[in-house]
Design a protein around this motif. Structure first.
Motif, PDB file in Angstrom:
ATOM      1  N   PRO A 142      41.518  27.754  38.358  1.00 16.15           N
ATOM      2  CA  PRO A 142      40.259  28.302  37.853  1.00 16.15           C
ATOM      3  C   PRO A 142      39.367  28.882  38.946  1.00 16.15           C
ATOM      4  CG  PRO A 142      40.167  25.910  37.912  1.00 16.15           C
ATOM      5  CD  PRO A 142      41.586  26.281  38.230  1.00 16.15           C
ATOM      6  N   LEU A 143      39.705  28.637  40.207  1.00 18.14           N
ATOM      7  CA  LEU A 143      38.890  29.155  41.312  1.00 18.14           C
ATOM      8  C   LEU A 143      39.332  30.548  41.763  1.00 18.14           C
ATOM      9  CD1 LEU A 143      38.650  25.936  43.520  1.00 18.14           C
ATOM     10  CD2 LEU A 143      37.012  26.775  41.832  1.00 18.14           C
ATOM     11  N   ASP A 144      40.460  31.020  41.260  1.00 14.83           N
ATOM     12  CA  ASP A 144      41.010  32.295  41.714  1.00 14.83           C
ATOM     13  C   ASP A 144      40.217  33.471  41.146  1.00 14.83           C
ATOM     14  OD1 ASP A 144      43.746  33.688  42.817  1.00 14.83           O
ATOM     15  OD2 ASP A 144      42.941  34.735  41.069  1.00 14.83           O
ATOM     16  N   GLN A 145      39.937  34.449  42.004  1.00 14.92           N
ATOM     17  CA  GLN A 145      39.239  35.666  41.600  1.00 14.92           C
ATOM     18  C   GLN A 145      39.985  36.911  42.070  1.00 14.92           C
ATOM     19  OE1 GLN A 145      35.423  34.225  43.343  1.00 14.92           O
ATOM     20  NE2 GLN A 145      34.566  34.769  41.365  1.00 14.92           N
ATOM     21  N   SER A 146      41.291  36.855  41.998  1.00 14.41           N
ATOM     22  CA  SER A 146      42.116  37.972  42.458  1.00 14.41           C
ATOM     23  C   SER A 146      41.953  39.251  41.637  1.00 14.41           C
ATOM     24  CB  SER A 146      43.590  37.558  42.491  1.00 14.41           C
ATOM     25  OG  SER A 146      43.807  36.524  43.423  1.00 14.41           O
ATOM     26  N   PRO A 147      41.856  39.191  40.287  1.00 13.36           N
ATOM     27  CA  PRO A 147      41.783  40.445  39.517  1.00 13.36           C
ATOM     28  C   PRO A 147      40.630  41.365  39.916  1.00 13.36           C
ATOM     29  CG  PRO A 147      42.416  38.652  38.080  1.00 13.36           C
ATOM     30  CD  PRO A 147      42.047  38.025  39.399  1.00 13.36           C
ATOM     31  N   PRO A 148      39.388  40.875  40.095  1.00 16.10           N
ATOM     32  CA  PRO A 148      38.328  41.785  40.536  1.00 16.10           C
ATOM     33  C   PRO A 148      38.608  42.408  41.901  1.00 16.10           C
ATOM     34  CG  PRO A 148      37.376  39.750  39.687  1.00 16.10           C
ATOM     35  CD  PRO A 148      38.850  39.525  39.821  1.00 16.10           C
ATOM     36  N   LEU A 149      39.219  41.630  42.800  1.00 13.41           N
ATOM     37  CA  LEU A 149      39.566  42.174  44.108  1.00 13.41           C
ATOM     38  C   LEU A 149      40.624  43.256  43.975  1.00 13.41           C
ATOM     39  CD1 LEU A 149      39.523  42.223  47.195  1.00 13.41           C
ATOM     40  CD2 LEU A 149      41.157  40.312  47.169  1.00 13.41           C
ATOM     41  N   LEU A 150      41.633  43.002  43.149  1.00 15.46           N
ATOM     42  CA  LEU A 150      42.694  43.994  42.956  1.00 15.46           C
ATOM     43  C   LEU A 150      42.119  45.296  42.408  1.00 15.46           C
ATOM     44  CD1 LEU A 150      45.775  44.546  43.019  1.00 15.46           C
ATOM     45  CD2 LEU A 150      45.820  43.830  40.623  1.00 15.46           C
ATOM     46  N   GLU A 151      41.197  45.187  41.481  1.00 14.46           N
ATOM     47  CA  GLU A 151      40.585  46.393  40.905  1.00 14.46           C
ATOM     48  C   GLU A 151      39.883  47.219  41.976  1.00 14.46           C
ATOM     49  OE1 GLU A 151      37.328  47.621  37.448  1.00 14.46           O
ATOM     50  OE2 GLU A 151      37.902  45.524  37.749  1.00 14.46           O
ATOM     51  N   VAL A 152      39.164  46.543  42.866  1.00 19.06           N
ATOM     52  CA  VAL A 152      38.461  47.249  43.942  1.00 19.06           C
ATOM     53  C   VAL A 152      39.457  47.889  44.904  1.00 19.06           C
ATOM     54  CG1 VAL A 152      37.035  46.888  45.992  1.00 19.06           C
ATOM     55  CG2 VAL A 152      36.341  45.901  43.804  1.00 19.06           C
ATOM     56  N   LEU A 153      40.496  47.156  45.268  1.00 23.57           N
ATOM     57  CA  LEU A 153      41.488  47.683  46.207  1.00 23.57           C
ATOM     58  C   LEU A 153      42.196  48.903  45.627  1.00 23.57           C
ATOM     59  CD1 LEU A 153      43.069  44.337  47.490  1.00 23.57           C
ATOM     60  CD2 LEU A 153      41.612  45.894  48.814  1.00 23.57           C
TER      61      LEU A 153
END
Length: 245
Positions: A170-181
């Motif tokens: 539940p602490l992972d925030q990879s999707p928003p980072l992927l969108e920015v990248l």
């Protein structure tokens, strides 16, 4: 494989013959002793012929300053050594610190970001949300979560990034980072989901060190072995490891 040795704020481990260097930053307070907390994963990577440089730190509120401190430590360790390709590897907060490196990632060929965490201070430190208003202060990480993503979109220049998300995290925030990248021109970032949880990269080494070999969890060990194989295979594919850091 040699024994761990300390070089300033770095813990270093060398294989008999090195084909590349991993610069590792761990997450939260696990990162104070990376040679223990992340031992199993880092040693598994070393057995694959990779030199390890793991930065030891205690998290603070100024993440930009800590990102710069880590970058300087890694850069100093490279001086006087053979030029080898560099993979930056981060876990949780460590991913953010790599992304904020003052060179925009140019000193590396790729980044593997495990369980990227970019929460606000009051979300990361629940007690802070209660105390700060009573004390009449506002405390936030610098840069803030929103500013971090803005800086990544504008300043981070490495096209090749693997974001690893564990299924029960539940602490992972990879999707928003992927969108920015992926909004950057020429980006080659991807997201991989694996089994496990937020502590999968760290748990086996930590448990064994604290409780002894009897506390080893075979499932955890297999997860870490698969994780090391995944990281190594991804970095080597398409000749990506041949790029010089």
């Amino acid at each position: 494989m040699s024994r761990w040795r300390q070089q300033g704020s770095l813990w270093c481990l060398e294989p008999p013959v090195s084909t590349g260097v991993i610069e590792f930053i761990g997450g939260s307070y696990l990162a104070a002793t990376p040679q223990i907390s992340y031992r199993r994963l880092l040693e598994a990577l070393c057995r694959r012929g990779l030199s390890l440089r793991a930065w030891s730190y205690v998290p603070g509120f100024d993440h930009q300053a800590q990102a710069t401190e880590a970058w300087r430590a890694f850069r100093g360790a490279r001086q006087g050594t053979p030029a080898l390709p560099v993979l930056r590897l981060g876990h949780s907060l460590g991913c953010k610190l790599h992304l904020l490196a003052p060179d925009g990632g140019r000193g590396s060929s790729a980044l593997v970001a495990m369980s990227f965490n970019n929460f606000s201070a009051d979300r990361s430190i629940p007690l802070l949300a209660d105390l700060a208003p009573r004390l009449g202060v506002r405390t936030e990480f610098s840069p803030s979560p929103q500013e971090t993503l803005r800086l990544v979109s504008q300043l981070y220049g490495v096209p090749r990034n693997l974001l690893i998300r564990f299924g029960n995290d539940p602490l992972d925030q990879s999707p928003p980072l992927l969108e920015v990248l992926q909004q950057r021109p020429g980006d080659g970032s991807s997201l991989l989901q694996l089994g496990g949880d937020h502590l999968t990269p760290a748990s086996a080494g930590l448990r064994q060190n604290l409780l002894g070999p009897w506390a080893d969890d075979p499932l955890r060990q297999r997860q870490i072995d698969r994780l090391a194989a995944t990281i190594d295979s991804w970095w080597r594919q398409d000749g990506g490891q041949a790029e010089r850091g």
